[in-house]
Structure formats: structure tokens, C-alpha cells
Scaffold this motif. Sequence first.
Motif, PDB file in Angstrom:
ATOM      1  N   VAL A 149      15.266  39.412 -22.722  1.00 15.89           N
ATOM      2  CA  VAL A 149      15.865  40.398 -23.621  1.00 15.89           C
ATOM      3  C   VAL A 149      16.968  41.117 -22.853  1.00 15.89           C
ATOM      4  O   VAL A 149      16.850  41.338 -21.650  1.00 15.89           O
ATOM      5  N   GLN A 150      18.050  41.466 -23.546  1.00 15.77           N
ATOM      6  CA  GLN A 150      19.142  42.197 -22.924  1.00 15.77           C
ATOM      7  C   GLN A 150      19.510  43.401 -23.781  1.00 15.77           C
ATOM      8  O   GLN A 150      19.359  43.399 -25.003  1.00 15.77           O
ATOM      9  N   ILE A 151      20.011  44.442 -23.102  1.00 15.27           N
ATOM     10  CA  ILE A 151      20.466  45.659 -23.762  1.00 15.27           C
ATOM     11  C   ILE A 151      21.981  45.632 -23.752  1.00 15.27           C
ATOM     12  O   ILE A 151      22.611  45.559 -22.681  1.00 15.27           O
ATOM     13  N   PRO A 182      14.039  40.574 -13.954  1.00 17.14           N
ATOM     14  CA  PRO A 182      14.020  41.001 -15.363  1.00 17.14           C
ATOM     15  C   PRO A 182      14.865  42.233 -15.678  1.00 17.14           C
ATOM     16  O   PRO A 182      15.562  42.256 -16.697  1.00 17.14           O
ATOM     17  N   VAL A 183      14.801  43.266 -14.845  1.00 14.96           N
ATOM     18  CA  VAL A 183      15.572  44.474 -15.142  1.00 14.96           C
ATOM     19  C   VAL A 183      17.069  44.197 -15.002  1.00 14.96           C
ATOM     20  O   VAL A 183      17.873  44.651 -15.830  1.00 14.96           O
ATOM     21  N   VAL A 184      17.455  43.455 -13.970  1.00 15.34           N
ATOM     22  CA  VAL A 184      18.875  43.139 -13.796  1.00 15.34           C
ATOM     23  C   VAL A 184      19.372  42.300 -14.962  1.00 15.34           C
ATOM     24  O   VAL A 184      20.464  42.525 -15.492  1.00 15.34           O
ATOM     25  N   TYR A 185      18.563  41.348 -15.399  1.00 14.59           N
ATOM     26  CA  TYR A 185      18.944  40.522 -16.548  1.00 14.59           C
ATOM     27  C   TYR A 185      19.075  41.392 -17.800  1.00 14.59           C
ATOM     28  O   TYR A 185      20.021  41.251 -18.579  1.00 14.59           O
ATOM     29  N   MET A 186      18.132  42.297 -18.006  1.00 18.08           N
ATOM     30  CA  MET A 186      18.154  43.156 -19.189  1.00 18.08           C
ATOM     31  C   MET A 186      19.404  44.029 -19.211  1.00 18.08           C
ATOM     32  O   MET A 186      20.003  44.263 -20.271  1.00 18.08           O
ATOM     33  N   ARG A 187      19.802  44.510 -18.041  1.00 17.32           N
ATOM     34  CA  ARG A 187      20.943  45.422 -17.947  1.00 17.32           C
ATOM     35  C   ARG A 187      22.251  44.706 -17.600  1.00 17.32           C
ATOM     36  O   ARG A 187      23.262  45.357 -17.326  1.00 17.32           O
ATOM     37  N   ALA A 188      22.256  43.386 -17.623  1.00 16.53           N
ATOM     38  CA  ALA A 188      23.436  42.614 -17.228  1.00 16.53           C
ATOM     39  C   ALA A 188      24.692  42.959 -18.013  1.00 16.53           C
ATOM     40  O   ALA A 188      25.782  43.037 -17.429  1.00 16.53           O
ATOM     41  N   TRP A 191      24.349  37.270  -7.754  1.00 16.84           N
ATOM     42  CA  TRP A 191      22.945  36.907  -7.512  1.00 16.84           C
ATOM     43  C   TRP A 191      22.250  36.578  -8.824  1.00 16.84           C
ATOM     44  O   TRP A 191      21.522  35.581  -8.922  1.00 16.84           O
ATOM     45  N   LEU A 192      22.475  37.409  -9.846  1.00 18.09           N
ATOM     46  CA  LEU A 192      21.842  37.192 -11.146  1.00 18.09           C
ATOM     47  C   LEU A 192      22.189  35.818 -11.712  1.00 18.09           C
ATOM     48  O   LEU A 192      21.302  35.079 -12.165  1.00 18.09           O
ATOM     49  N   ASP A 193      23.459  35.473 -11.680  1.00 17.94           N
ATOM     50  CA  ASP A 193      23.893  34.193 -12.240  1.00 17.94           C
ATOM     51  C   ASP A 193      23.309  33.026 -11.461  1.00 17.94           C
ATOM     52  O   ASP A 193      22.955  31.993 -12.044  1.00 17.94           O
ATOM     53  N   ARG A 194      23.185  33.186 -10.165  1.00 15.93           N
ATOM     54  CA  ARG A 194      22.589  32.132  -9.339  1.00 15.93           C
ATOM     55  C   ARG A 194      21.111  31.952  -9.693  1.00 15.93           C
ATOM     56  O   ARG A 194      20.621  30.833  -9.834  1.00 15.93           O
ATOM     57  N   MET A 195      20.401  33.072  -9.862  1.00 18.95           N
ATOM     58  CA  MET A 195      18.986  33.013 -10.199  1.00 18.95           C
ATOM     59  C   MET A 195      18.771  32.423 -11.591  1.00 18.95           C
ATOM     60  O   MET A 195      17.849  31.626 -11.813  1.00 18.95           O
ATOM     61  N   ALA A 196      19.627  32.801 -12.539  1.00 20.30           N
ATOM     62  CA  ALA A 196      19.455  32.384 -13.930  1.00 20.30           C
ATOM     63  C   ALA A 196      19.651  30.891 -14.122  1.00 20.30           C
ATOM     64  O   ALA A 196      19.202  30.325 -15.126  1.00 20.30           O
ATOM     65  N   GLN A 197      20.306  30.238 -13.175  1.00 18.00           N
ATOM     66  CA  GLN A 197      20.578  28.812 -13.299  1.00 18.00           C
ATOM     67  C   GLN A 197      19.403  27.945 -12.872  1.00 18.00           C
ATOM     68  O   GLN A 197      19.395  26.741 -13.133  1.00 18.00           O
ATOM     69  N   THR A 198      18.400  28.544 -12.223  1.00 15.24           N
ATOM     70  CA  THR A 198      17.235  27.761 -11.828  1.00 15.24           C
ATOM     71  C   THR A 198      16.407  27.441 -13.066  1.00 15.24           C
ATOM     72  O   THR A 198      16.272  28.277 -13.966  1.00 15.24           O
ATOM     73  N   ASP A 199      15.857  26.256 -13.128  1.00 14.20           N
ATOM     74  CA  ASP A 199      15.150  25.805 -14.328  1.00 14.20           C
ATOM     75  C   ASP A 199      13.994  26.717 -14.762  1.00 14.20           C
ATOM     76  O   ASP A 199      13.881  27.045 -15.955  1.00 14.20           O
TER      77      ASP A 199
END
Length: 208
Positions: free
Chosen positions: A204-206, A164-170, A185-193
Motif C-alpha cells: 500500500v502507498q500513501i 514497508p514504511v519506505v515503500y508506503m511513503r515512496a 535502495w527502495l528500487d533495488r529492494m523492490a526488484q527482488t522477486d
Amino acid sequence: MSSFDFYFARSGNSLRAAIALELAEVPVRRHLLDLSTAEHNNDWFKKITPAGHVPVLHIHQKDGRDLVLTQSGAIMDHVLGERRPELWPENTLDRANCTAMVHNAISDIAVQNTLARYLAHEPNAANLVLERMWTSLYAAFGPLQNAPYLCGDTPTIADFAHFPVVYMRAPHLRSIPRAAHVIKWLDRMAQTDPVATAIEYAGVQIKG
């Protein structure tokens, strides 16, 4: 059979709990609260959880002994421990290391991230907290230099706790060359269903 109500907001802690629920395939009734209008301070919600914090998983049990489970880490531990035990390493030492990474994600990095957001009106203080957060985050993600995930070759609860924090600060991280391995790593994780689904309703992202 138990039934579940999930109270959440567009926040890092809520996203962490949402990911756990999606991974565990828990059928929940979702209730999105708008923090900008202080909906979490309404009387009806305070009756569920007096602290008025999200996320909350309200578990309705057949025997009438309902459980109101707060804290994203506790929600992760409960639903994934029951339904996805393979997300913890089997080896005792590896499991201890993975657990330490989870605590680092929730008690250190996520707290610093939240403080920096609340201190936005005090730039010097916010920048100090952010620097501490970035130092902690880069240290935590050191293992990605040698493996695709934080605890080895497959995702564990540590990866989902940190997401969550990495996604928020992406948006910021994508502009930093030294963060390339974290973004990969983030992009790989985000692709999982399960993660992608949780992002749709709790992410949410900043910007910047």
C-alpha cells in the motif's frame, strides 16, 4: 508437515510479514481482510486472534498444537530464522547492530508512521509525528551513504523490516532530494522477486 494460513491487510505490518513468507518460501493460504469495513472485528476472526489485529500467521501442526503467531516482527523472526538464517550477520556485534535496526523499524518508525495516518484529521499532531518519523528514518538510513544495504553489501533482515514504511511513503520521498539514496535502495529492494510478489497482494502507498 505443518500448514499455514496468513491473515493480512493492505498495510505496512502485513507487507513486512508477507515479505518474510515469500523469502522463506512458506506455502500459505492467504486471507485478505478489508480494514475499511472493519472485517478484522468480525467474530470469526476474533476466534483466531482475540485482539483482531493483522497480520496473523496461523500454523497448523501435525500434533494438533496450533500456533497463532501475531506481530510482523515475530513472524519474520520465526519463518526467516528457520529457513533463511543467512539474513542475519554471523559476527556477534554485526548481528546485534542488525537486530537493533529491525527493532527501530518496527517499534519506532512503523509506529510513528501509523500514528501519523490515524492523526490525519489533526494536522498539527500528524505533522509533529511525521517530523519525528522522518528524523528517525533518515538516521536509520545513514549507512546507505557507504554501503548498498543497511548492514553492508548484502540484504539482511534489517532491510526487509524497514522496507514497508519506505515503500508506503515512496511517493513523498521521491520528491525529496535528500532521500535519493533511500529511493535508490527502495528500487533495488523492490526488484527482488519475493518483495515484488508480496507487494502485489499486501502493498500500500500513501500519495503525496
